[in-house]
Design a protein around this motif. Sequence first.
Motif, PDB file in Angstrom:
ATOM      1  N   ALA A 107       0.875  -1.205  -0.093  1.00 27.07           N
ATOM      2  CA  ALA A 107       0.060  -0.041  -0.031  1.00 27.07           C
ATOM      3  C   ALA A 107       0.873   1.277   0.017  1.00 27.07           C
ATOM      4  CB  ALA A 107      -0.948   0.083   1.323  1.00 27.07           C
ATOM      5  N   ALA A 108       2.008   1.278   0.874  1.00 26.95           N
ATOM      6  CA  ALA A 108       2.766   2.528   1.057  1.00 26.95           C
ATOM      7  C   ALA A 108       3.442   2.601  -0.451  1.00 26.95           C
ATOM      8  CB  ALA A 108       3.971   2.222   1.963  1.00 26.95           C
ATOM      9  N   ALA A 109       3.877   1.660  -1.105  1.00 32.75           N
ATOM     10  CA  ALA A 109       4.735   1.504  -2.394  1.00 32.75           C
ATOM     11  C   ALA A 109       3.722   2.289  -3.536  1.00 32.75           C
ATOM     12  CB  ALA A 109       4.978   0.095  -2.865  1.00 32.75           C
ATOM     13  N   THR A 110       2.350   2.034  -3.455  1.00 33.27           N
ATOM     14  CA  THR A 110       1.626   2.346  -4.537  1.00 33.27           C
ATOM     15  C   THR A 110       0.749   3.610  -4.260  1.00 33.27           C
ATOM     16  OG1 THR A 110       0.345   0.471  -3.554  1.00 33.27           O
ATOM     17  CG2 THR A 110       1.442   0.063  -5.699  1.00 33.27           C
ATOM     18  N   TYR A 111       0.702   4.004  -3.020  1.00 34.05           N
ATOM     19  CA  TYR A 111      -0.325   5.243  -2.895  1.00 34.05           C
ATOM     20  C   TYR A 111       0.495   6.505  -3.248  1.00 34.05           C
ATOM     21  CZ  TYR A 111      -3.259   8.148  -0.007  1.00 34.05           C
ATOM     22  OH  TYR A 111      -4.146   9.294   0.504  1.00 34.05           O
ATOM     23  N   MET A 112      -0.133   7.099  -3.913  1.00 30.54           N
ATOM     24  CA  MET A 112       0.323   8.330  -4.365  1.00 30.54           C
ATOM     25  C   MET A 112       1.707   8.173  -5.114  1.00 30.54           C
ATOM     26  SD  MET A 112      -0.873  11.465  -1.942  1.00 30.54           S
ATOM     27  CE  MET A 112      -2.718  11.727  -1.708  1.00 30.54           C
ATOM     28  N   ARG A 113       1.671   6.870  -5.683  1.00 26.08           N
ATOM     29  CA  ARG A 113       3.143   6.413  -6.327  1.00 26.08           C
ATOM     30  C   ARG A 113       4.223   6.325  -5.351  1.00 26.08           C
ATOM     31  NH1 ARG A 113       1.250   9.854 -10.485  1.00 26.08           N
ATOM     32  NH2 ARG A 113       0.519   8.626 -12.148  1.00 26.08           N
ATOM     33  N   GLY A 114       3.993   6.165  -4.197  1.00 26.71           N
ATOM     34  CA  GLY A 114       5.004   5.751  -2.994  1.00 26.71           C
ATOM     35  C   GLY A 114       5.194   6.665  -2.070  1.00 26.71           C
ATOM     36  N   ILE A 115       4.875   6.369  -0.758  1.00 28.15           N
ATOM     37  CA  ILE A 115       5.077   7.140   0.444  1.00 28.15           C
ATOM     38  C   ILE A 115       5.884   6.390   1.325  1.00 28.15           C
ATOM     39  CG2 ILE A 115       2.844   8.323   0.189  1.00 28.15           C
ATOM     40  CD1 ILE A 115       1.861   6.931   2.612  1.00 28.15           C
ATOM     41  N   ASP A 116       6.472   6.971   2.352  1.00 24.44           N
ATOM     42  CA  ASP A 116       7.240   6.486   3.566  1.00 24.44           C
ATOM     43  C   ASP A 116       6.720   5.099   4.329  1.00 24.44           C
ATOM     44  OD1 ASP A 116       9.408   8.031   2.568  1.00 24.44           O
ATOM     45  OD2 ASP A 116       9.091   9.285   4.834  1.00 24.44           O
ATOM     46  N   PHE A 117       7.615   4.392   4.470  1.00 24.86           N
ATOM     47  CA  PHE A 117       7.296   3.005   5.153  1.00 24.86           C
ATOM     48  C   PHE A 117       8.174   2.444   6.111  1.00 24.86           C
ATOM     49  CE2 PHE A 117       7.387  -1.686   4.783  1.00 24.86           C
ATOM     50  CZ  PHE A 117       6.273  -1.990   5.557  1.00 24.86           C
ATOM     51  N   ILE A 118       7.630   2.328   7.472  1.00 24.07           N
ATOM     52  CA  ILE A 118       8.569   1.650   8.337  1.00 24.07           C
ATOM     53  C   ILE A 118       7.937   0.403   8.882  1.00 24.07           C
ATOM     54  CG2 ILE A 118       9.132   1.750  10.822  1.00 24.07           C
ATOM     55  CD1 ILE A 118       9.540   4.715  10.472  1.00 24.07           C
ATOM     56  N   ASN A 119       8.834  -0.755   8.862  1.00 19.25           N
ATOM     57  CA  ASN A 119       8.390  -2.038   9.416  1.00 19.25           C
ATOM     58  C   ASN A 119       8.721  -2.391  10.703  1.00 19.25           C
ATOM     59  OD1 ASN A 119       7.370  -4.555   9.152  1.00 19.25           O
ATOM     60  ND2 ASN A 119       8.125  -5.223   7.210  1.00 19.25           N
ATOM     61  N   CYS A 120       7.631  -2.685  11.653  1.00 13.54           N
ATOM     62  CA  CYS A 120       8.024  -3.173  13.139  1.00 13.54           C
ATOM     63  C   CYS A 120       7.641  -4.572  13.228  1.00 13.54           C
ATOM     64  CB  CYS A 120       7.346  -2.207  14.074  1.00 13.54           C
ATOM     65  SG  CYS A 120       7.797  -0.330  13.941  1.00 13.54           S
ATOM     66  N   PRO A 121       8.459  -5.300  12.861  1.00 16.33           N
ATOM     67  CA  PRO A 121       7.793  -6.939  12.817  1.00 16.33           C
ATOM     68  C   PRO A 121       7.823  -7.514  14.341  1.00 16.33           C
ATOM     69  CG  PRO A 121      10.245  -6.616  12.399  1.00 16.33           C
ATOM     70  CD  PRO A 121       9.626  -5.551  12.299  1.00 16.33           C
ATOM     71  N   THR A 122       6.724  -8.337  14.484  1.00 17.84           N
ATOM     72  CA  THR A 122       6.425  -8.718  15.775  1.00 17.84           C
ATOM     73  C   THR A 122       6.339 -10.057  15.806  1.00 17.84           C
ATOM     74  OG1 THR A 122       4.139  -8.709  15.394  1.00 17.84           O
ATOM     75  CG2 THR A 122       5.256  -6.634  16.228  1.00 17.84           C
ATOM     76  N   THR A 123       6.819 -10.915  14.708  1.00 18.15           N
ATOM     77  CA  THR A 123       6.698 -12.336  14.787  1.00 18.15           C
ATOM     78  C   THR A 123       8.109 -13.026  14.457  1.00 18.15           C
ATOM     79  OG1 THR A 123       6.312 -12.576  12.343  1.00 18.15           O
ATOM     80  CG2 THR A 123       4.331 -12.668  13.898  1.00 18.15           C
ATOM     81  N   THR A 124       8.585 -14.055  14.692  1.00 17.50           N
ATOM     82  CA  THR A 124       9.971 -14.723  14.427  1.00 17.50           C
ATOM     83  C   THR A 124      10.147 -14.582  13.221  1.00 17.50           C
ATOM     84  OG1 THR A 124       9.289 -16.357  16.487  1.00 17.50           O
ATOM     85  CG2 THR A 124      11.357 -16.440  15.337  1.00 17.50           C
ATOM     86  N   LEU A 125       9.018 -15.162  12.296  1.00 20.89           N
ATOM     87  CA  LEU A 125       9.397 -15.189  10.896  1.00 20.89           C
ATOM     88  C   LEU A 125       9.578 -14.021  10.098  1.00 20.89           C
ATOM     89  CD1 LEU A 125       7.438 -17.626   8.310  1.00 20.89           C
ATOM     90  CD2 LEU A 125       7.856 -15.102   7.763  1.00 20.89           C
ATOM     91  N   SER A 126       8.913 -12.699  10.519  1.00 18.09           N
ATOM     92  CA  SER A 126       9.071 -11.419   9.913  1.00 18.09           C
ATOM     93  C   SER A 126      10.360 -10.765  10.458  1.00 18.09           C
ATOM     94  CB  SER A 126       7.946 -10.769  10.184  1.00 18.09           C
ATOM     95  OG  SER A 126       7.546 -10.634  11.646  1.00 18.09           O
ATOM     96  N   GLN A 127      10.700 -11.191  11.657  1.00 18.02           N
ATOM     97  CA  GLN A 127      12.111 -10.607  12.248  1.00 18.02           C
ATOM     98  C   GLN A 127      13.166 -11.163  11.720  1.00 18.02           C
ATOM     99  OE1 GLN A 127      11.877 -10.230  16.687  1.00 18.02           O
ATOM    100  NE2 GLN A 127      10.124  -9.146  16.741  1.00 18.02           N
TER     101      GLN A 127
END
Length: 340
Positions: A107-127
């Motif tokens: 969604a961040a990549a495509t909204y208005m052709r891209g806005i800032d994105f921060i990832n705060c992963p909370t699972t083992t797999l995503s971390q």
Amino acid sequence: MKLTVRLGKDSYDVIISRGGLDRLSQLASLDRRVFIVTDTGVPAQYAARVSAQCRKPFVYTIPEGEGSKSLKQYTALLSAMLEAGLDRGDLVVAVGGGVVGDLAGFAAATYMRGIDFINCPTTTLSQIDSSIGGKTGVDLDGTKNLVGAFWQPRLVLVDPDTLDTLPRRHFMNGLAEAVKMALSLDAALFQTLESCDVQQNIEEIIYRSLLLKKRVVEKDEKEKGMRAVLNLGHTLGHAIEARKGVNGRRKNGYYHGECVALGMLPMIEDRALQKRTRALLRKLELPARLTYDKTGLMDEIRRDKKARSGFITLVKVPGLGCWRLDRVPLSEAEQLLAGK
């Protein structure tokens, strides 16, 4: 602990810090509209802790599970972002596992052709894996990650304390991605996983796994070559997940990491290493054997985005810490699944 993924103008830091979720405002500008995406399986307190640091927060909660990685949910998320008044100077923050990160990142990549994105992963797999590298996207008609974009985050904040609320199966599920990295890229990490108490050493495992992925992504950001090694276990794993995975309709199937674990085993060419890997998977409470419908899995593999003109590219492991890409006919892949 800190890593920097060096991708020129798209470089970003990965911070691994217990309690770090409460210090996000010290690491990033939150003095703007901040659209926080989480899901119903994530303790609400995590999004609330991020929200408390923001001047104009909006919290958007999606249903838990792979079913939320859909075009329908993606469209609903974009509409909510528009209704919240987000513009190109605003920020999307993912607080959750891989589904939340993939969907919010897309969604961040495509909204208005891209806005800032921060990832705060909370699972083992995503971390351990999915939070870095810039792959975002959704599933299409049951095929994983068929629609998406490369969009690098501005920051990844890994707070290992969030793993304390995970059910044990979810915690162990994510370790399959560490096994994947170790099997193909780092024999020493494989030995560490074999010998250590993984819960007591989870920060080291996260750091060493992300360090390996960072090095691969820096050499091949858009998966033109070496980055394909990160797909070890995923071709067969995604097919297993499509047929036997947990989703919105099927509650008693395999989770993503469990599918990847099963998908790795036929790709290991050395029988002794395959036996050793099965033993490690059992230690990590991951499945090590699968009775499957070969025809059904091949139908899924033919739909894989890596399948082209009757061929599929597979990541093979000839020995510990080694890997090779094989472009094989789909008929040969079928024989491999059959154990021939």
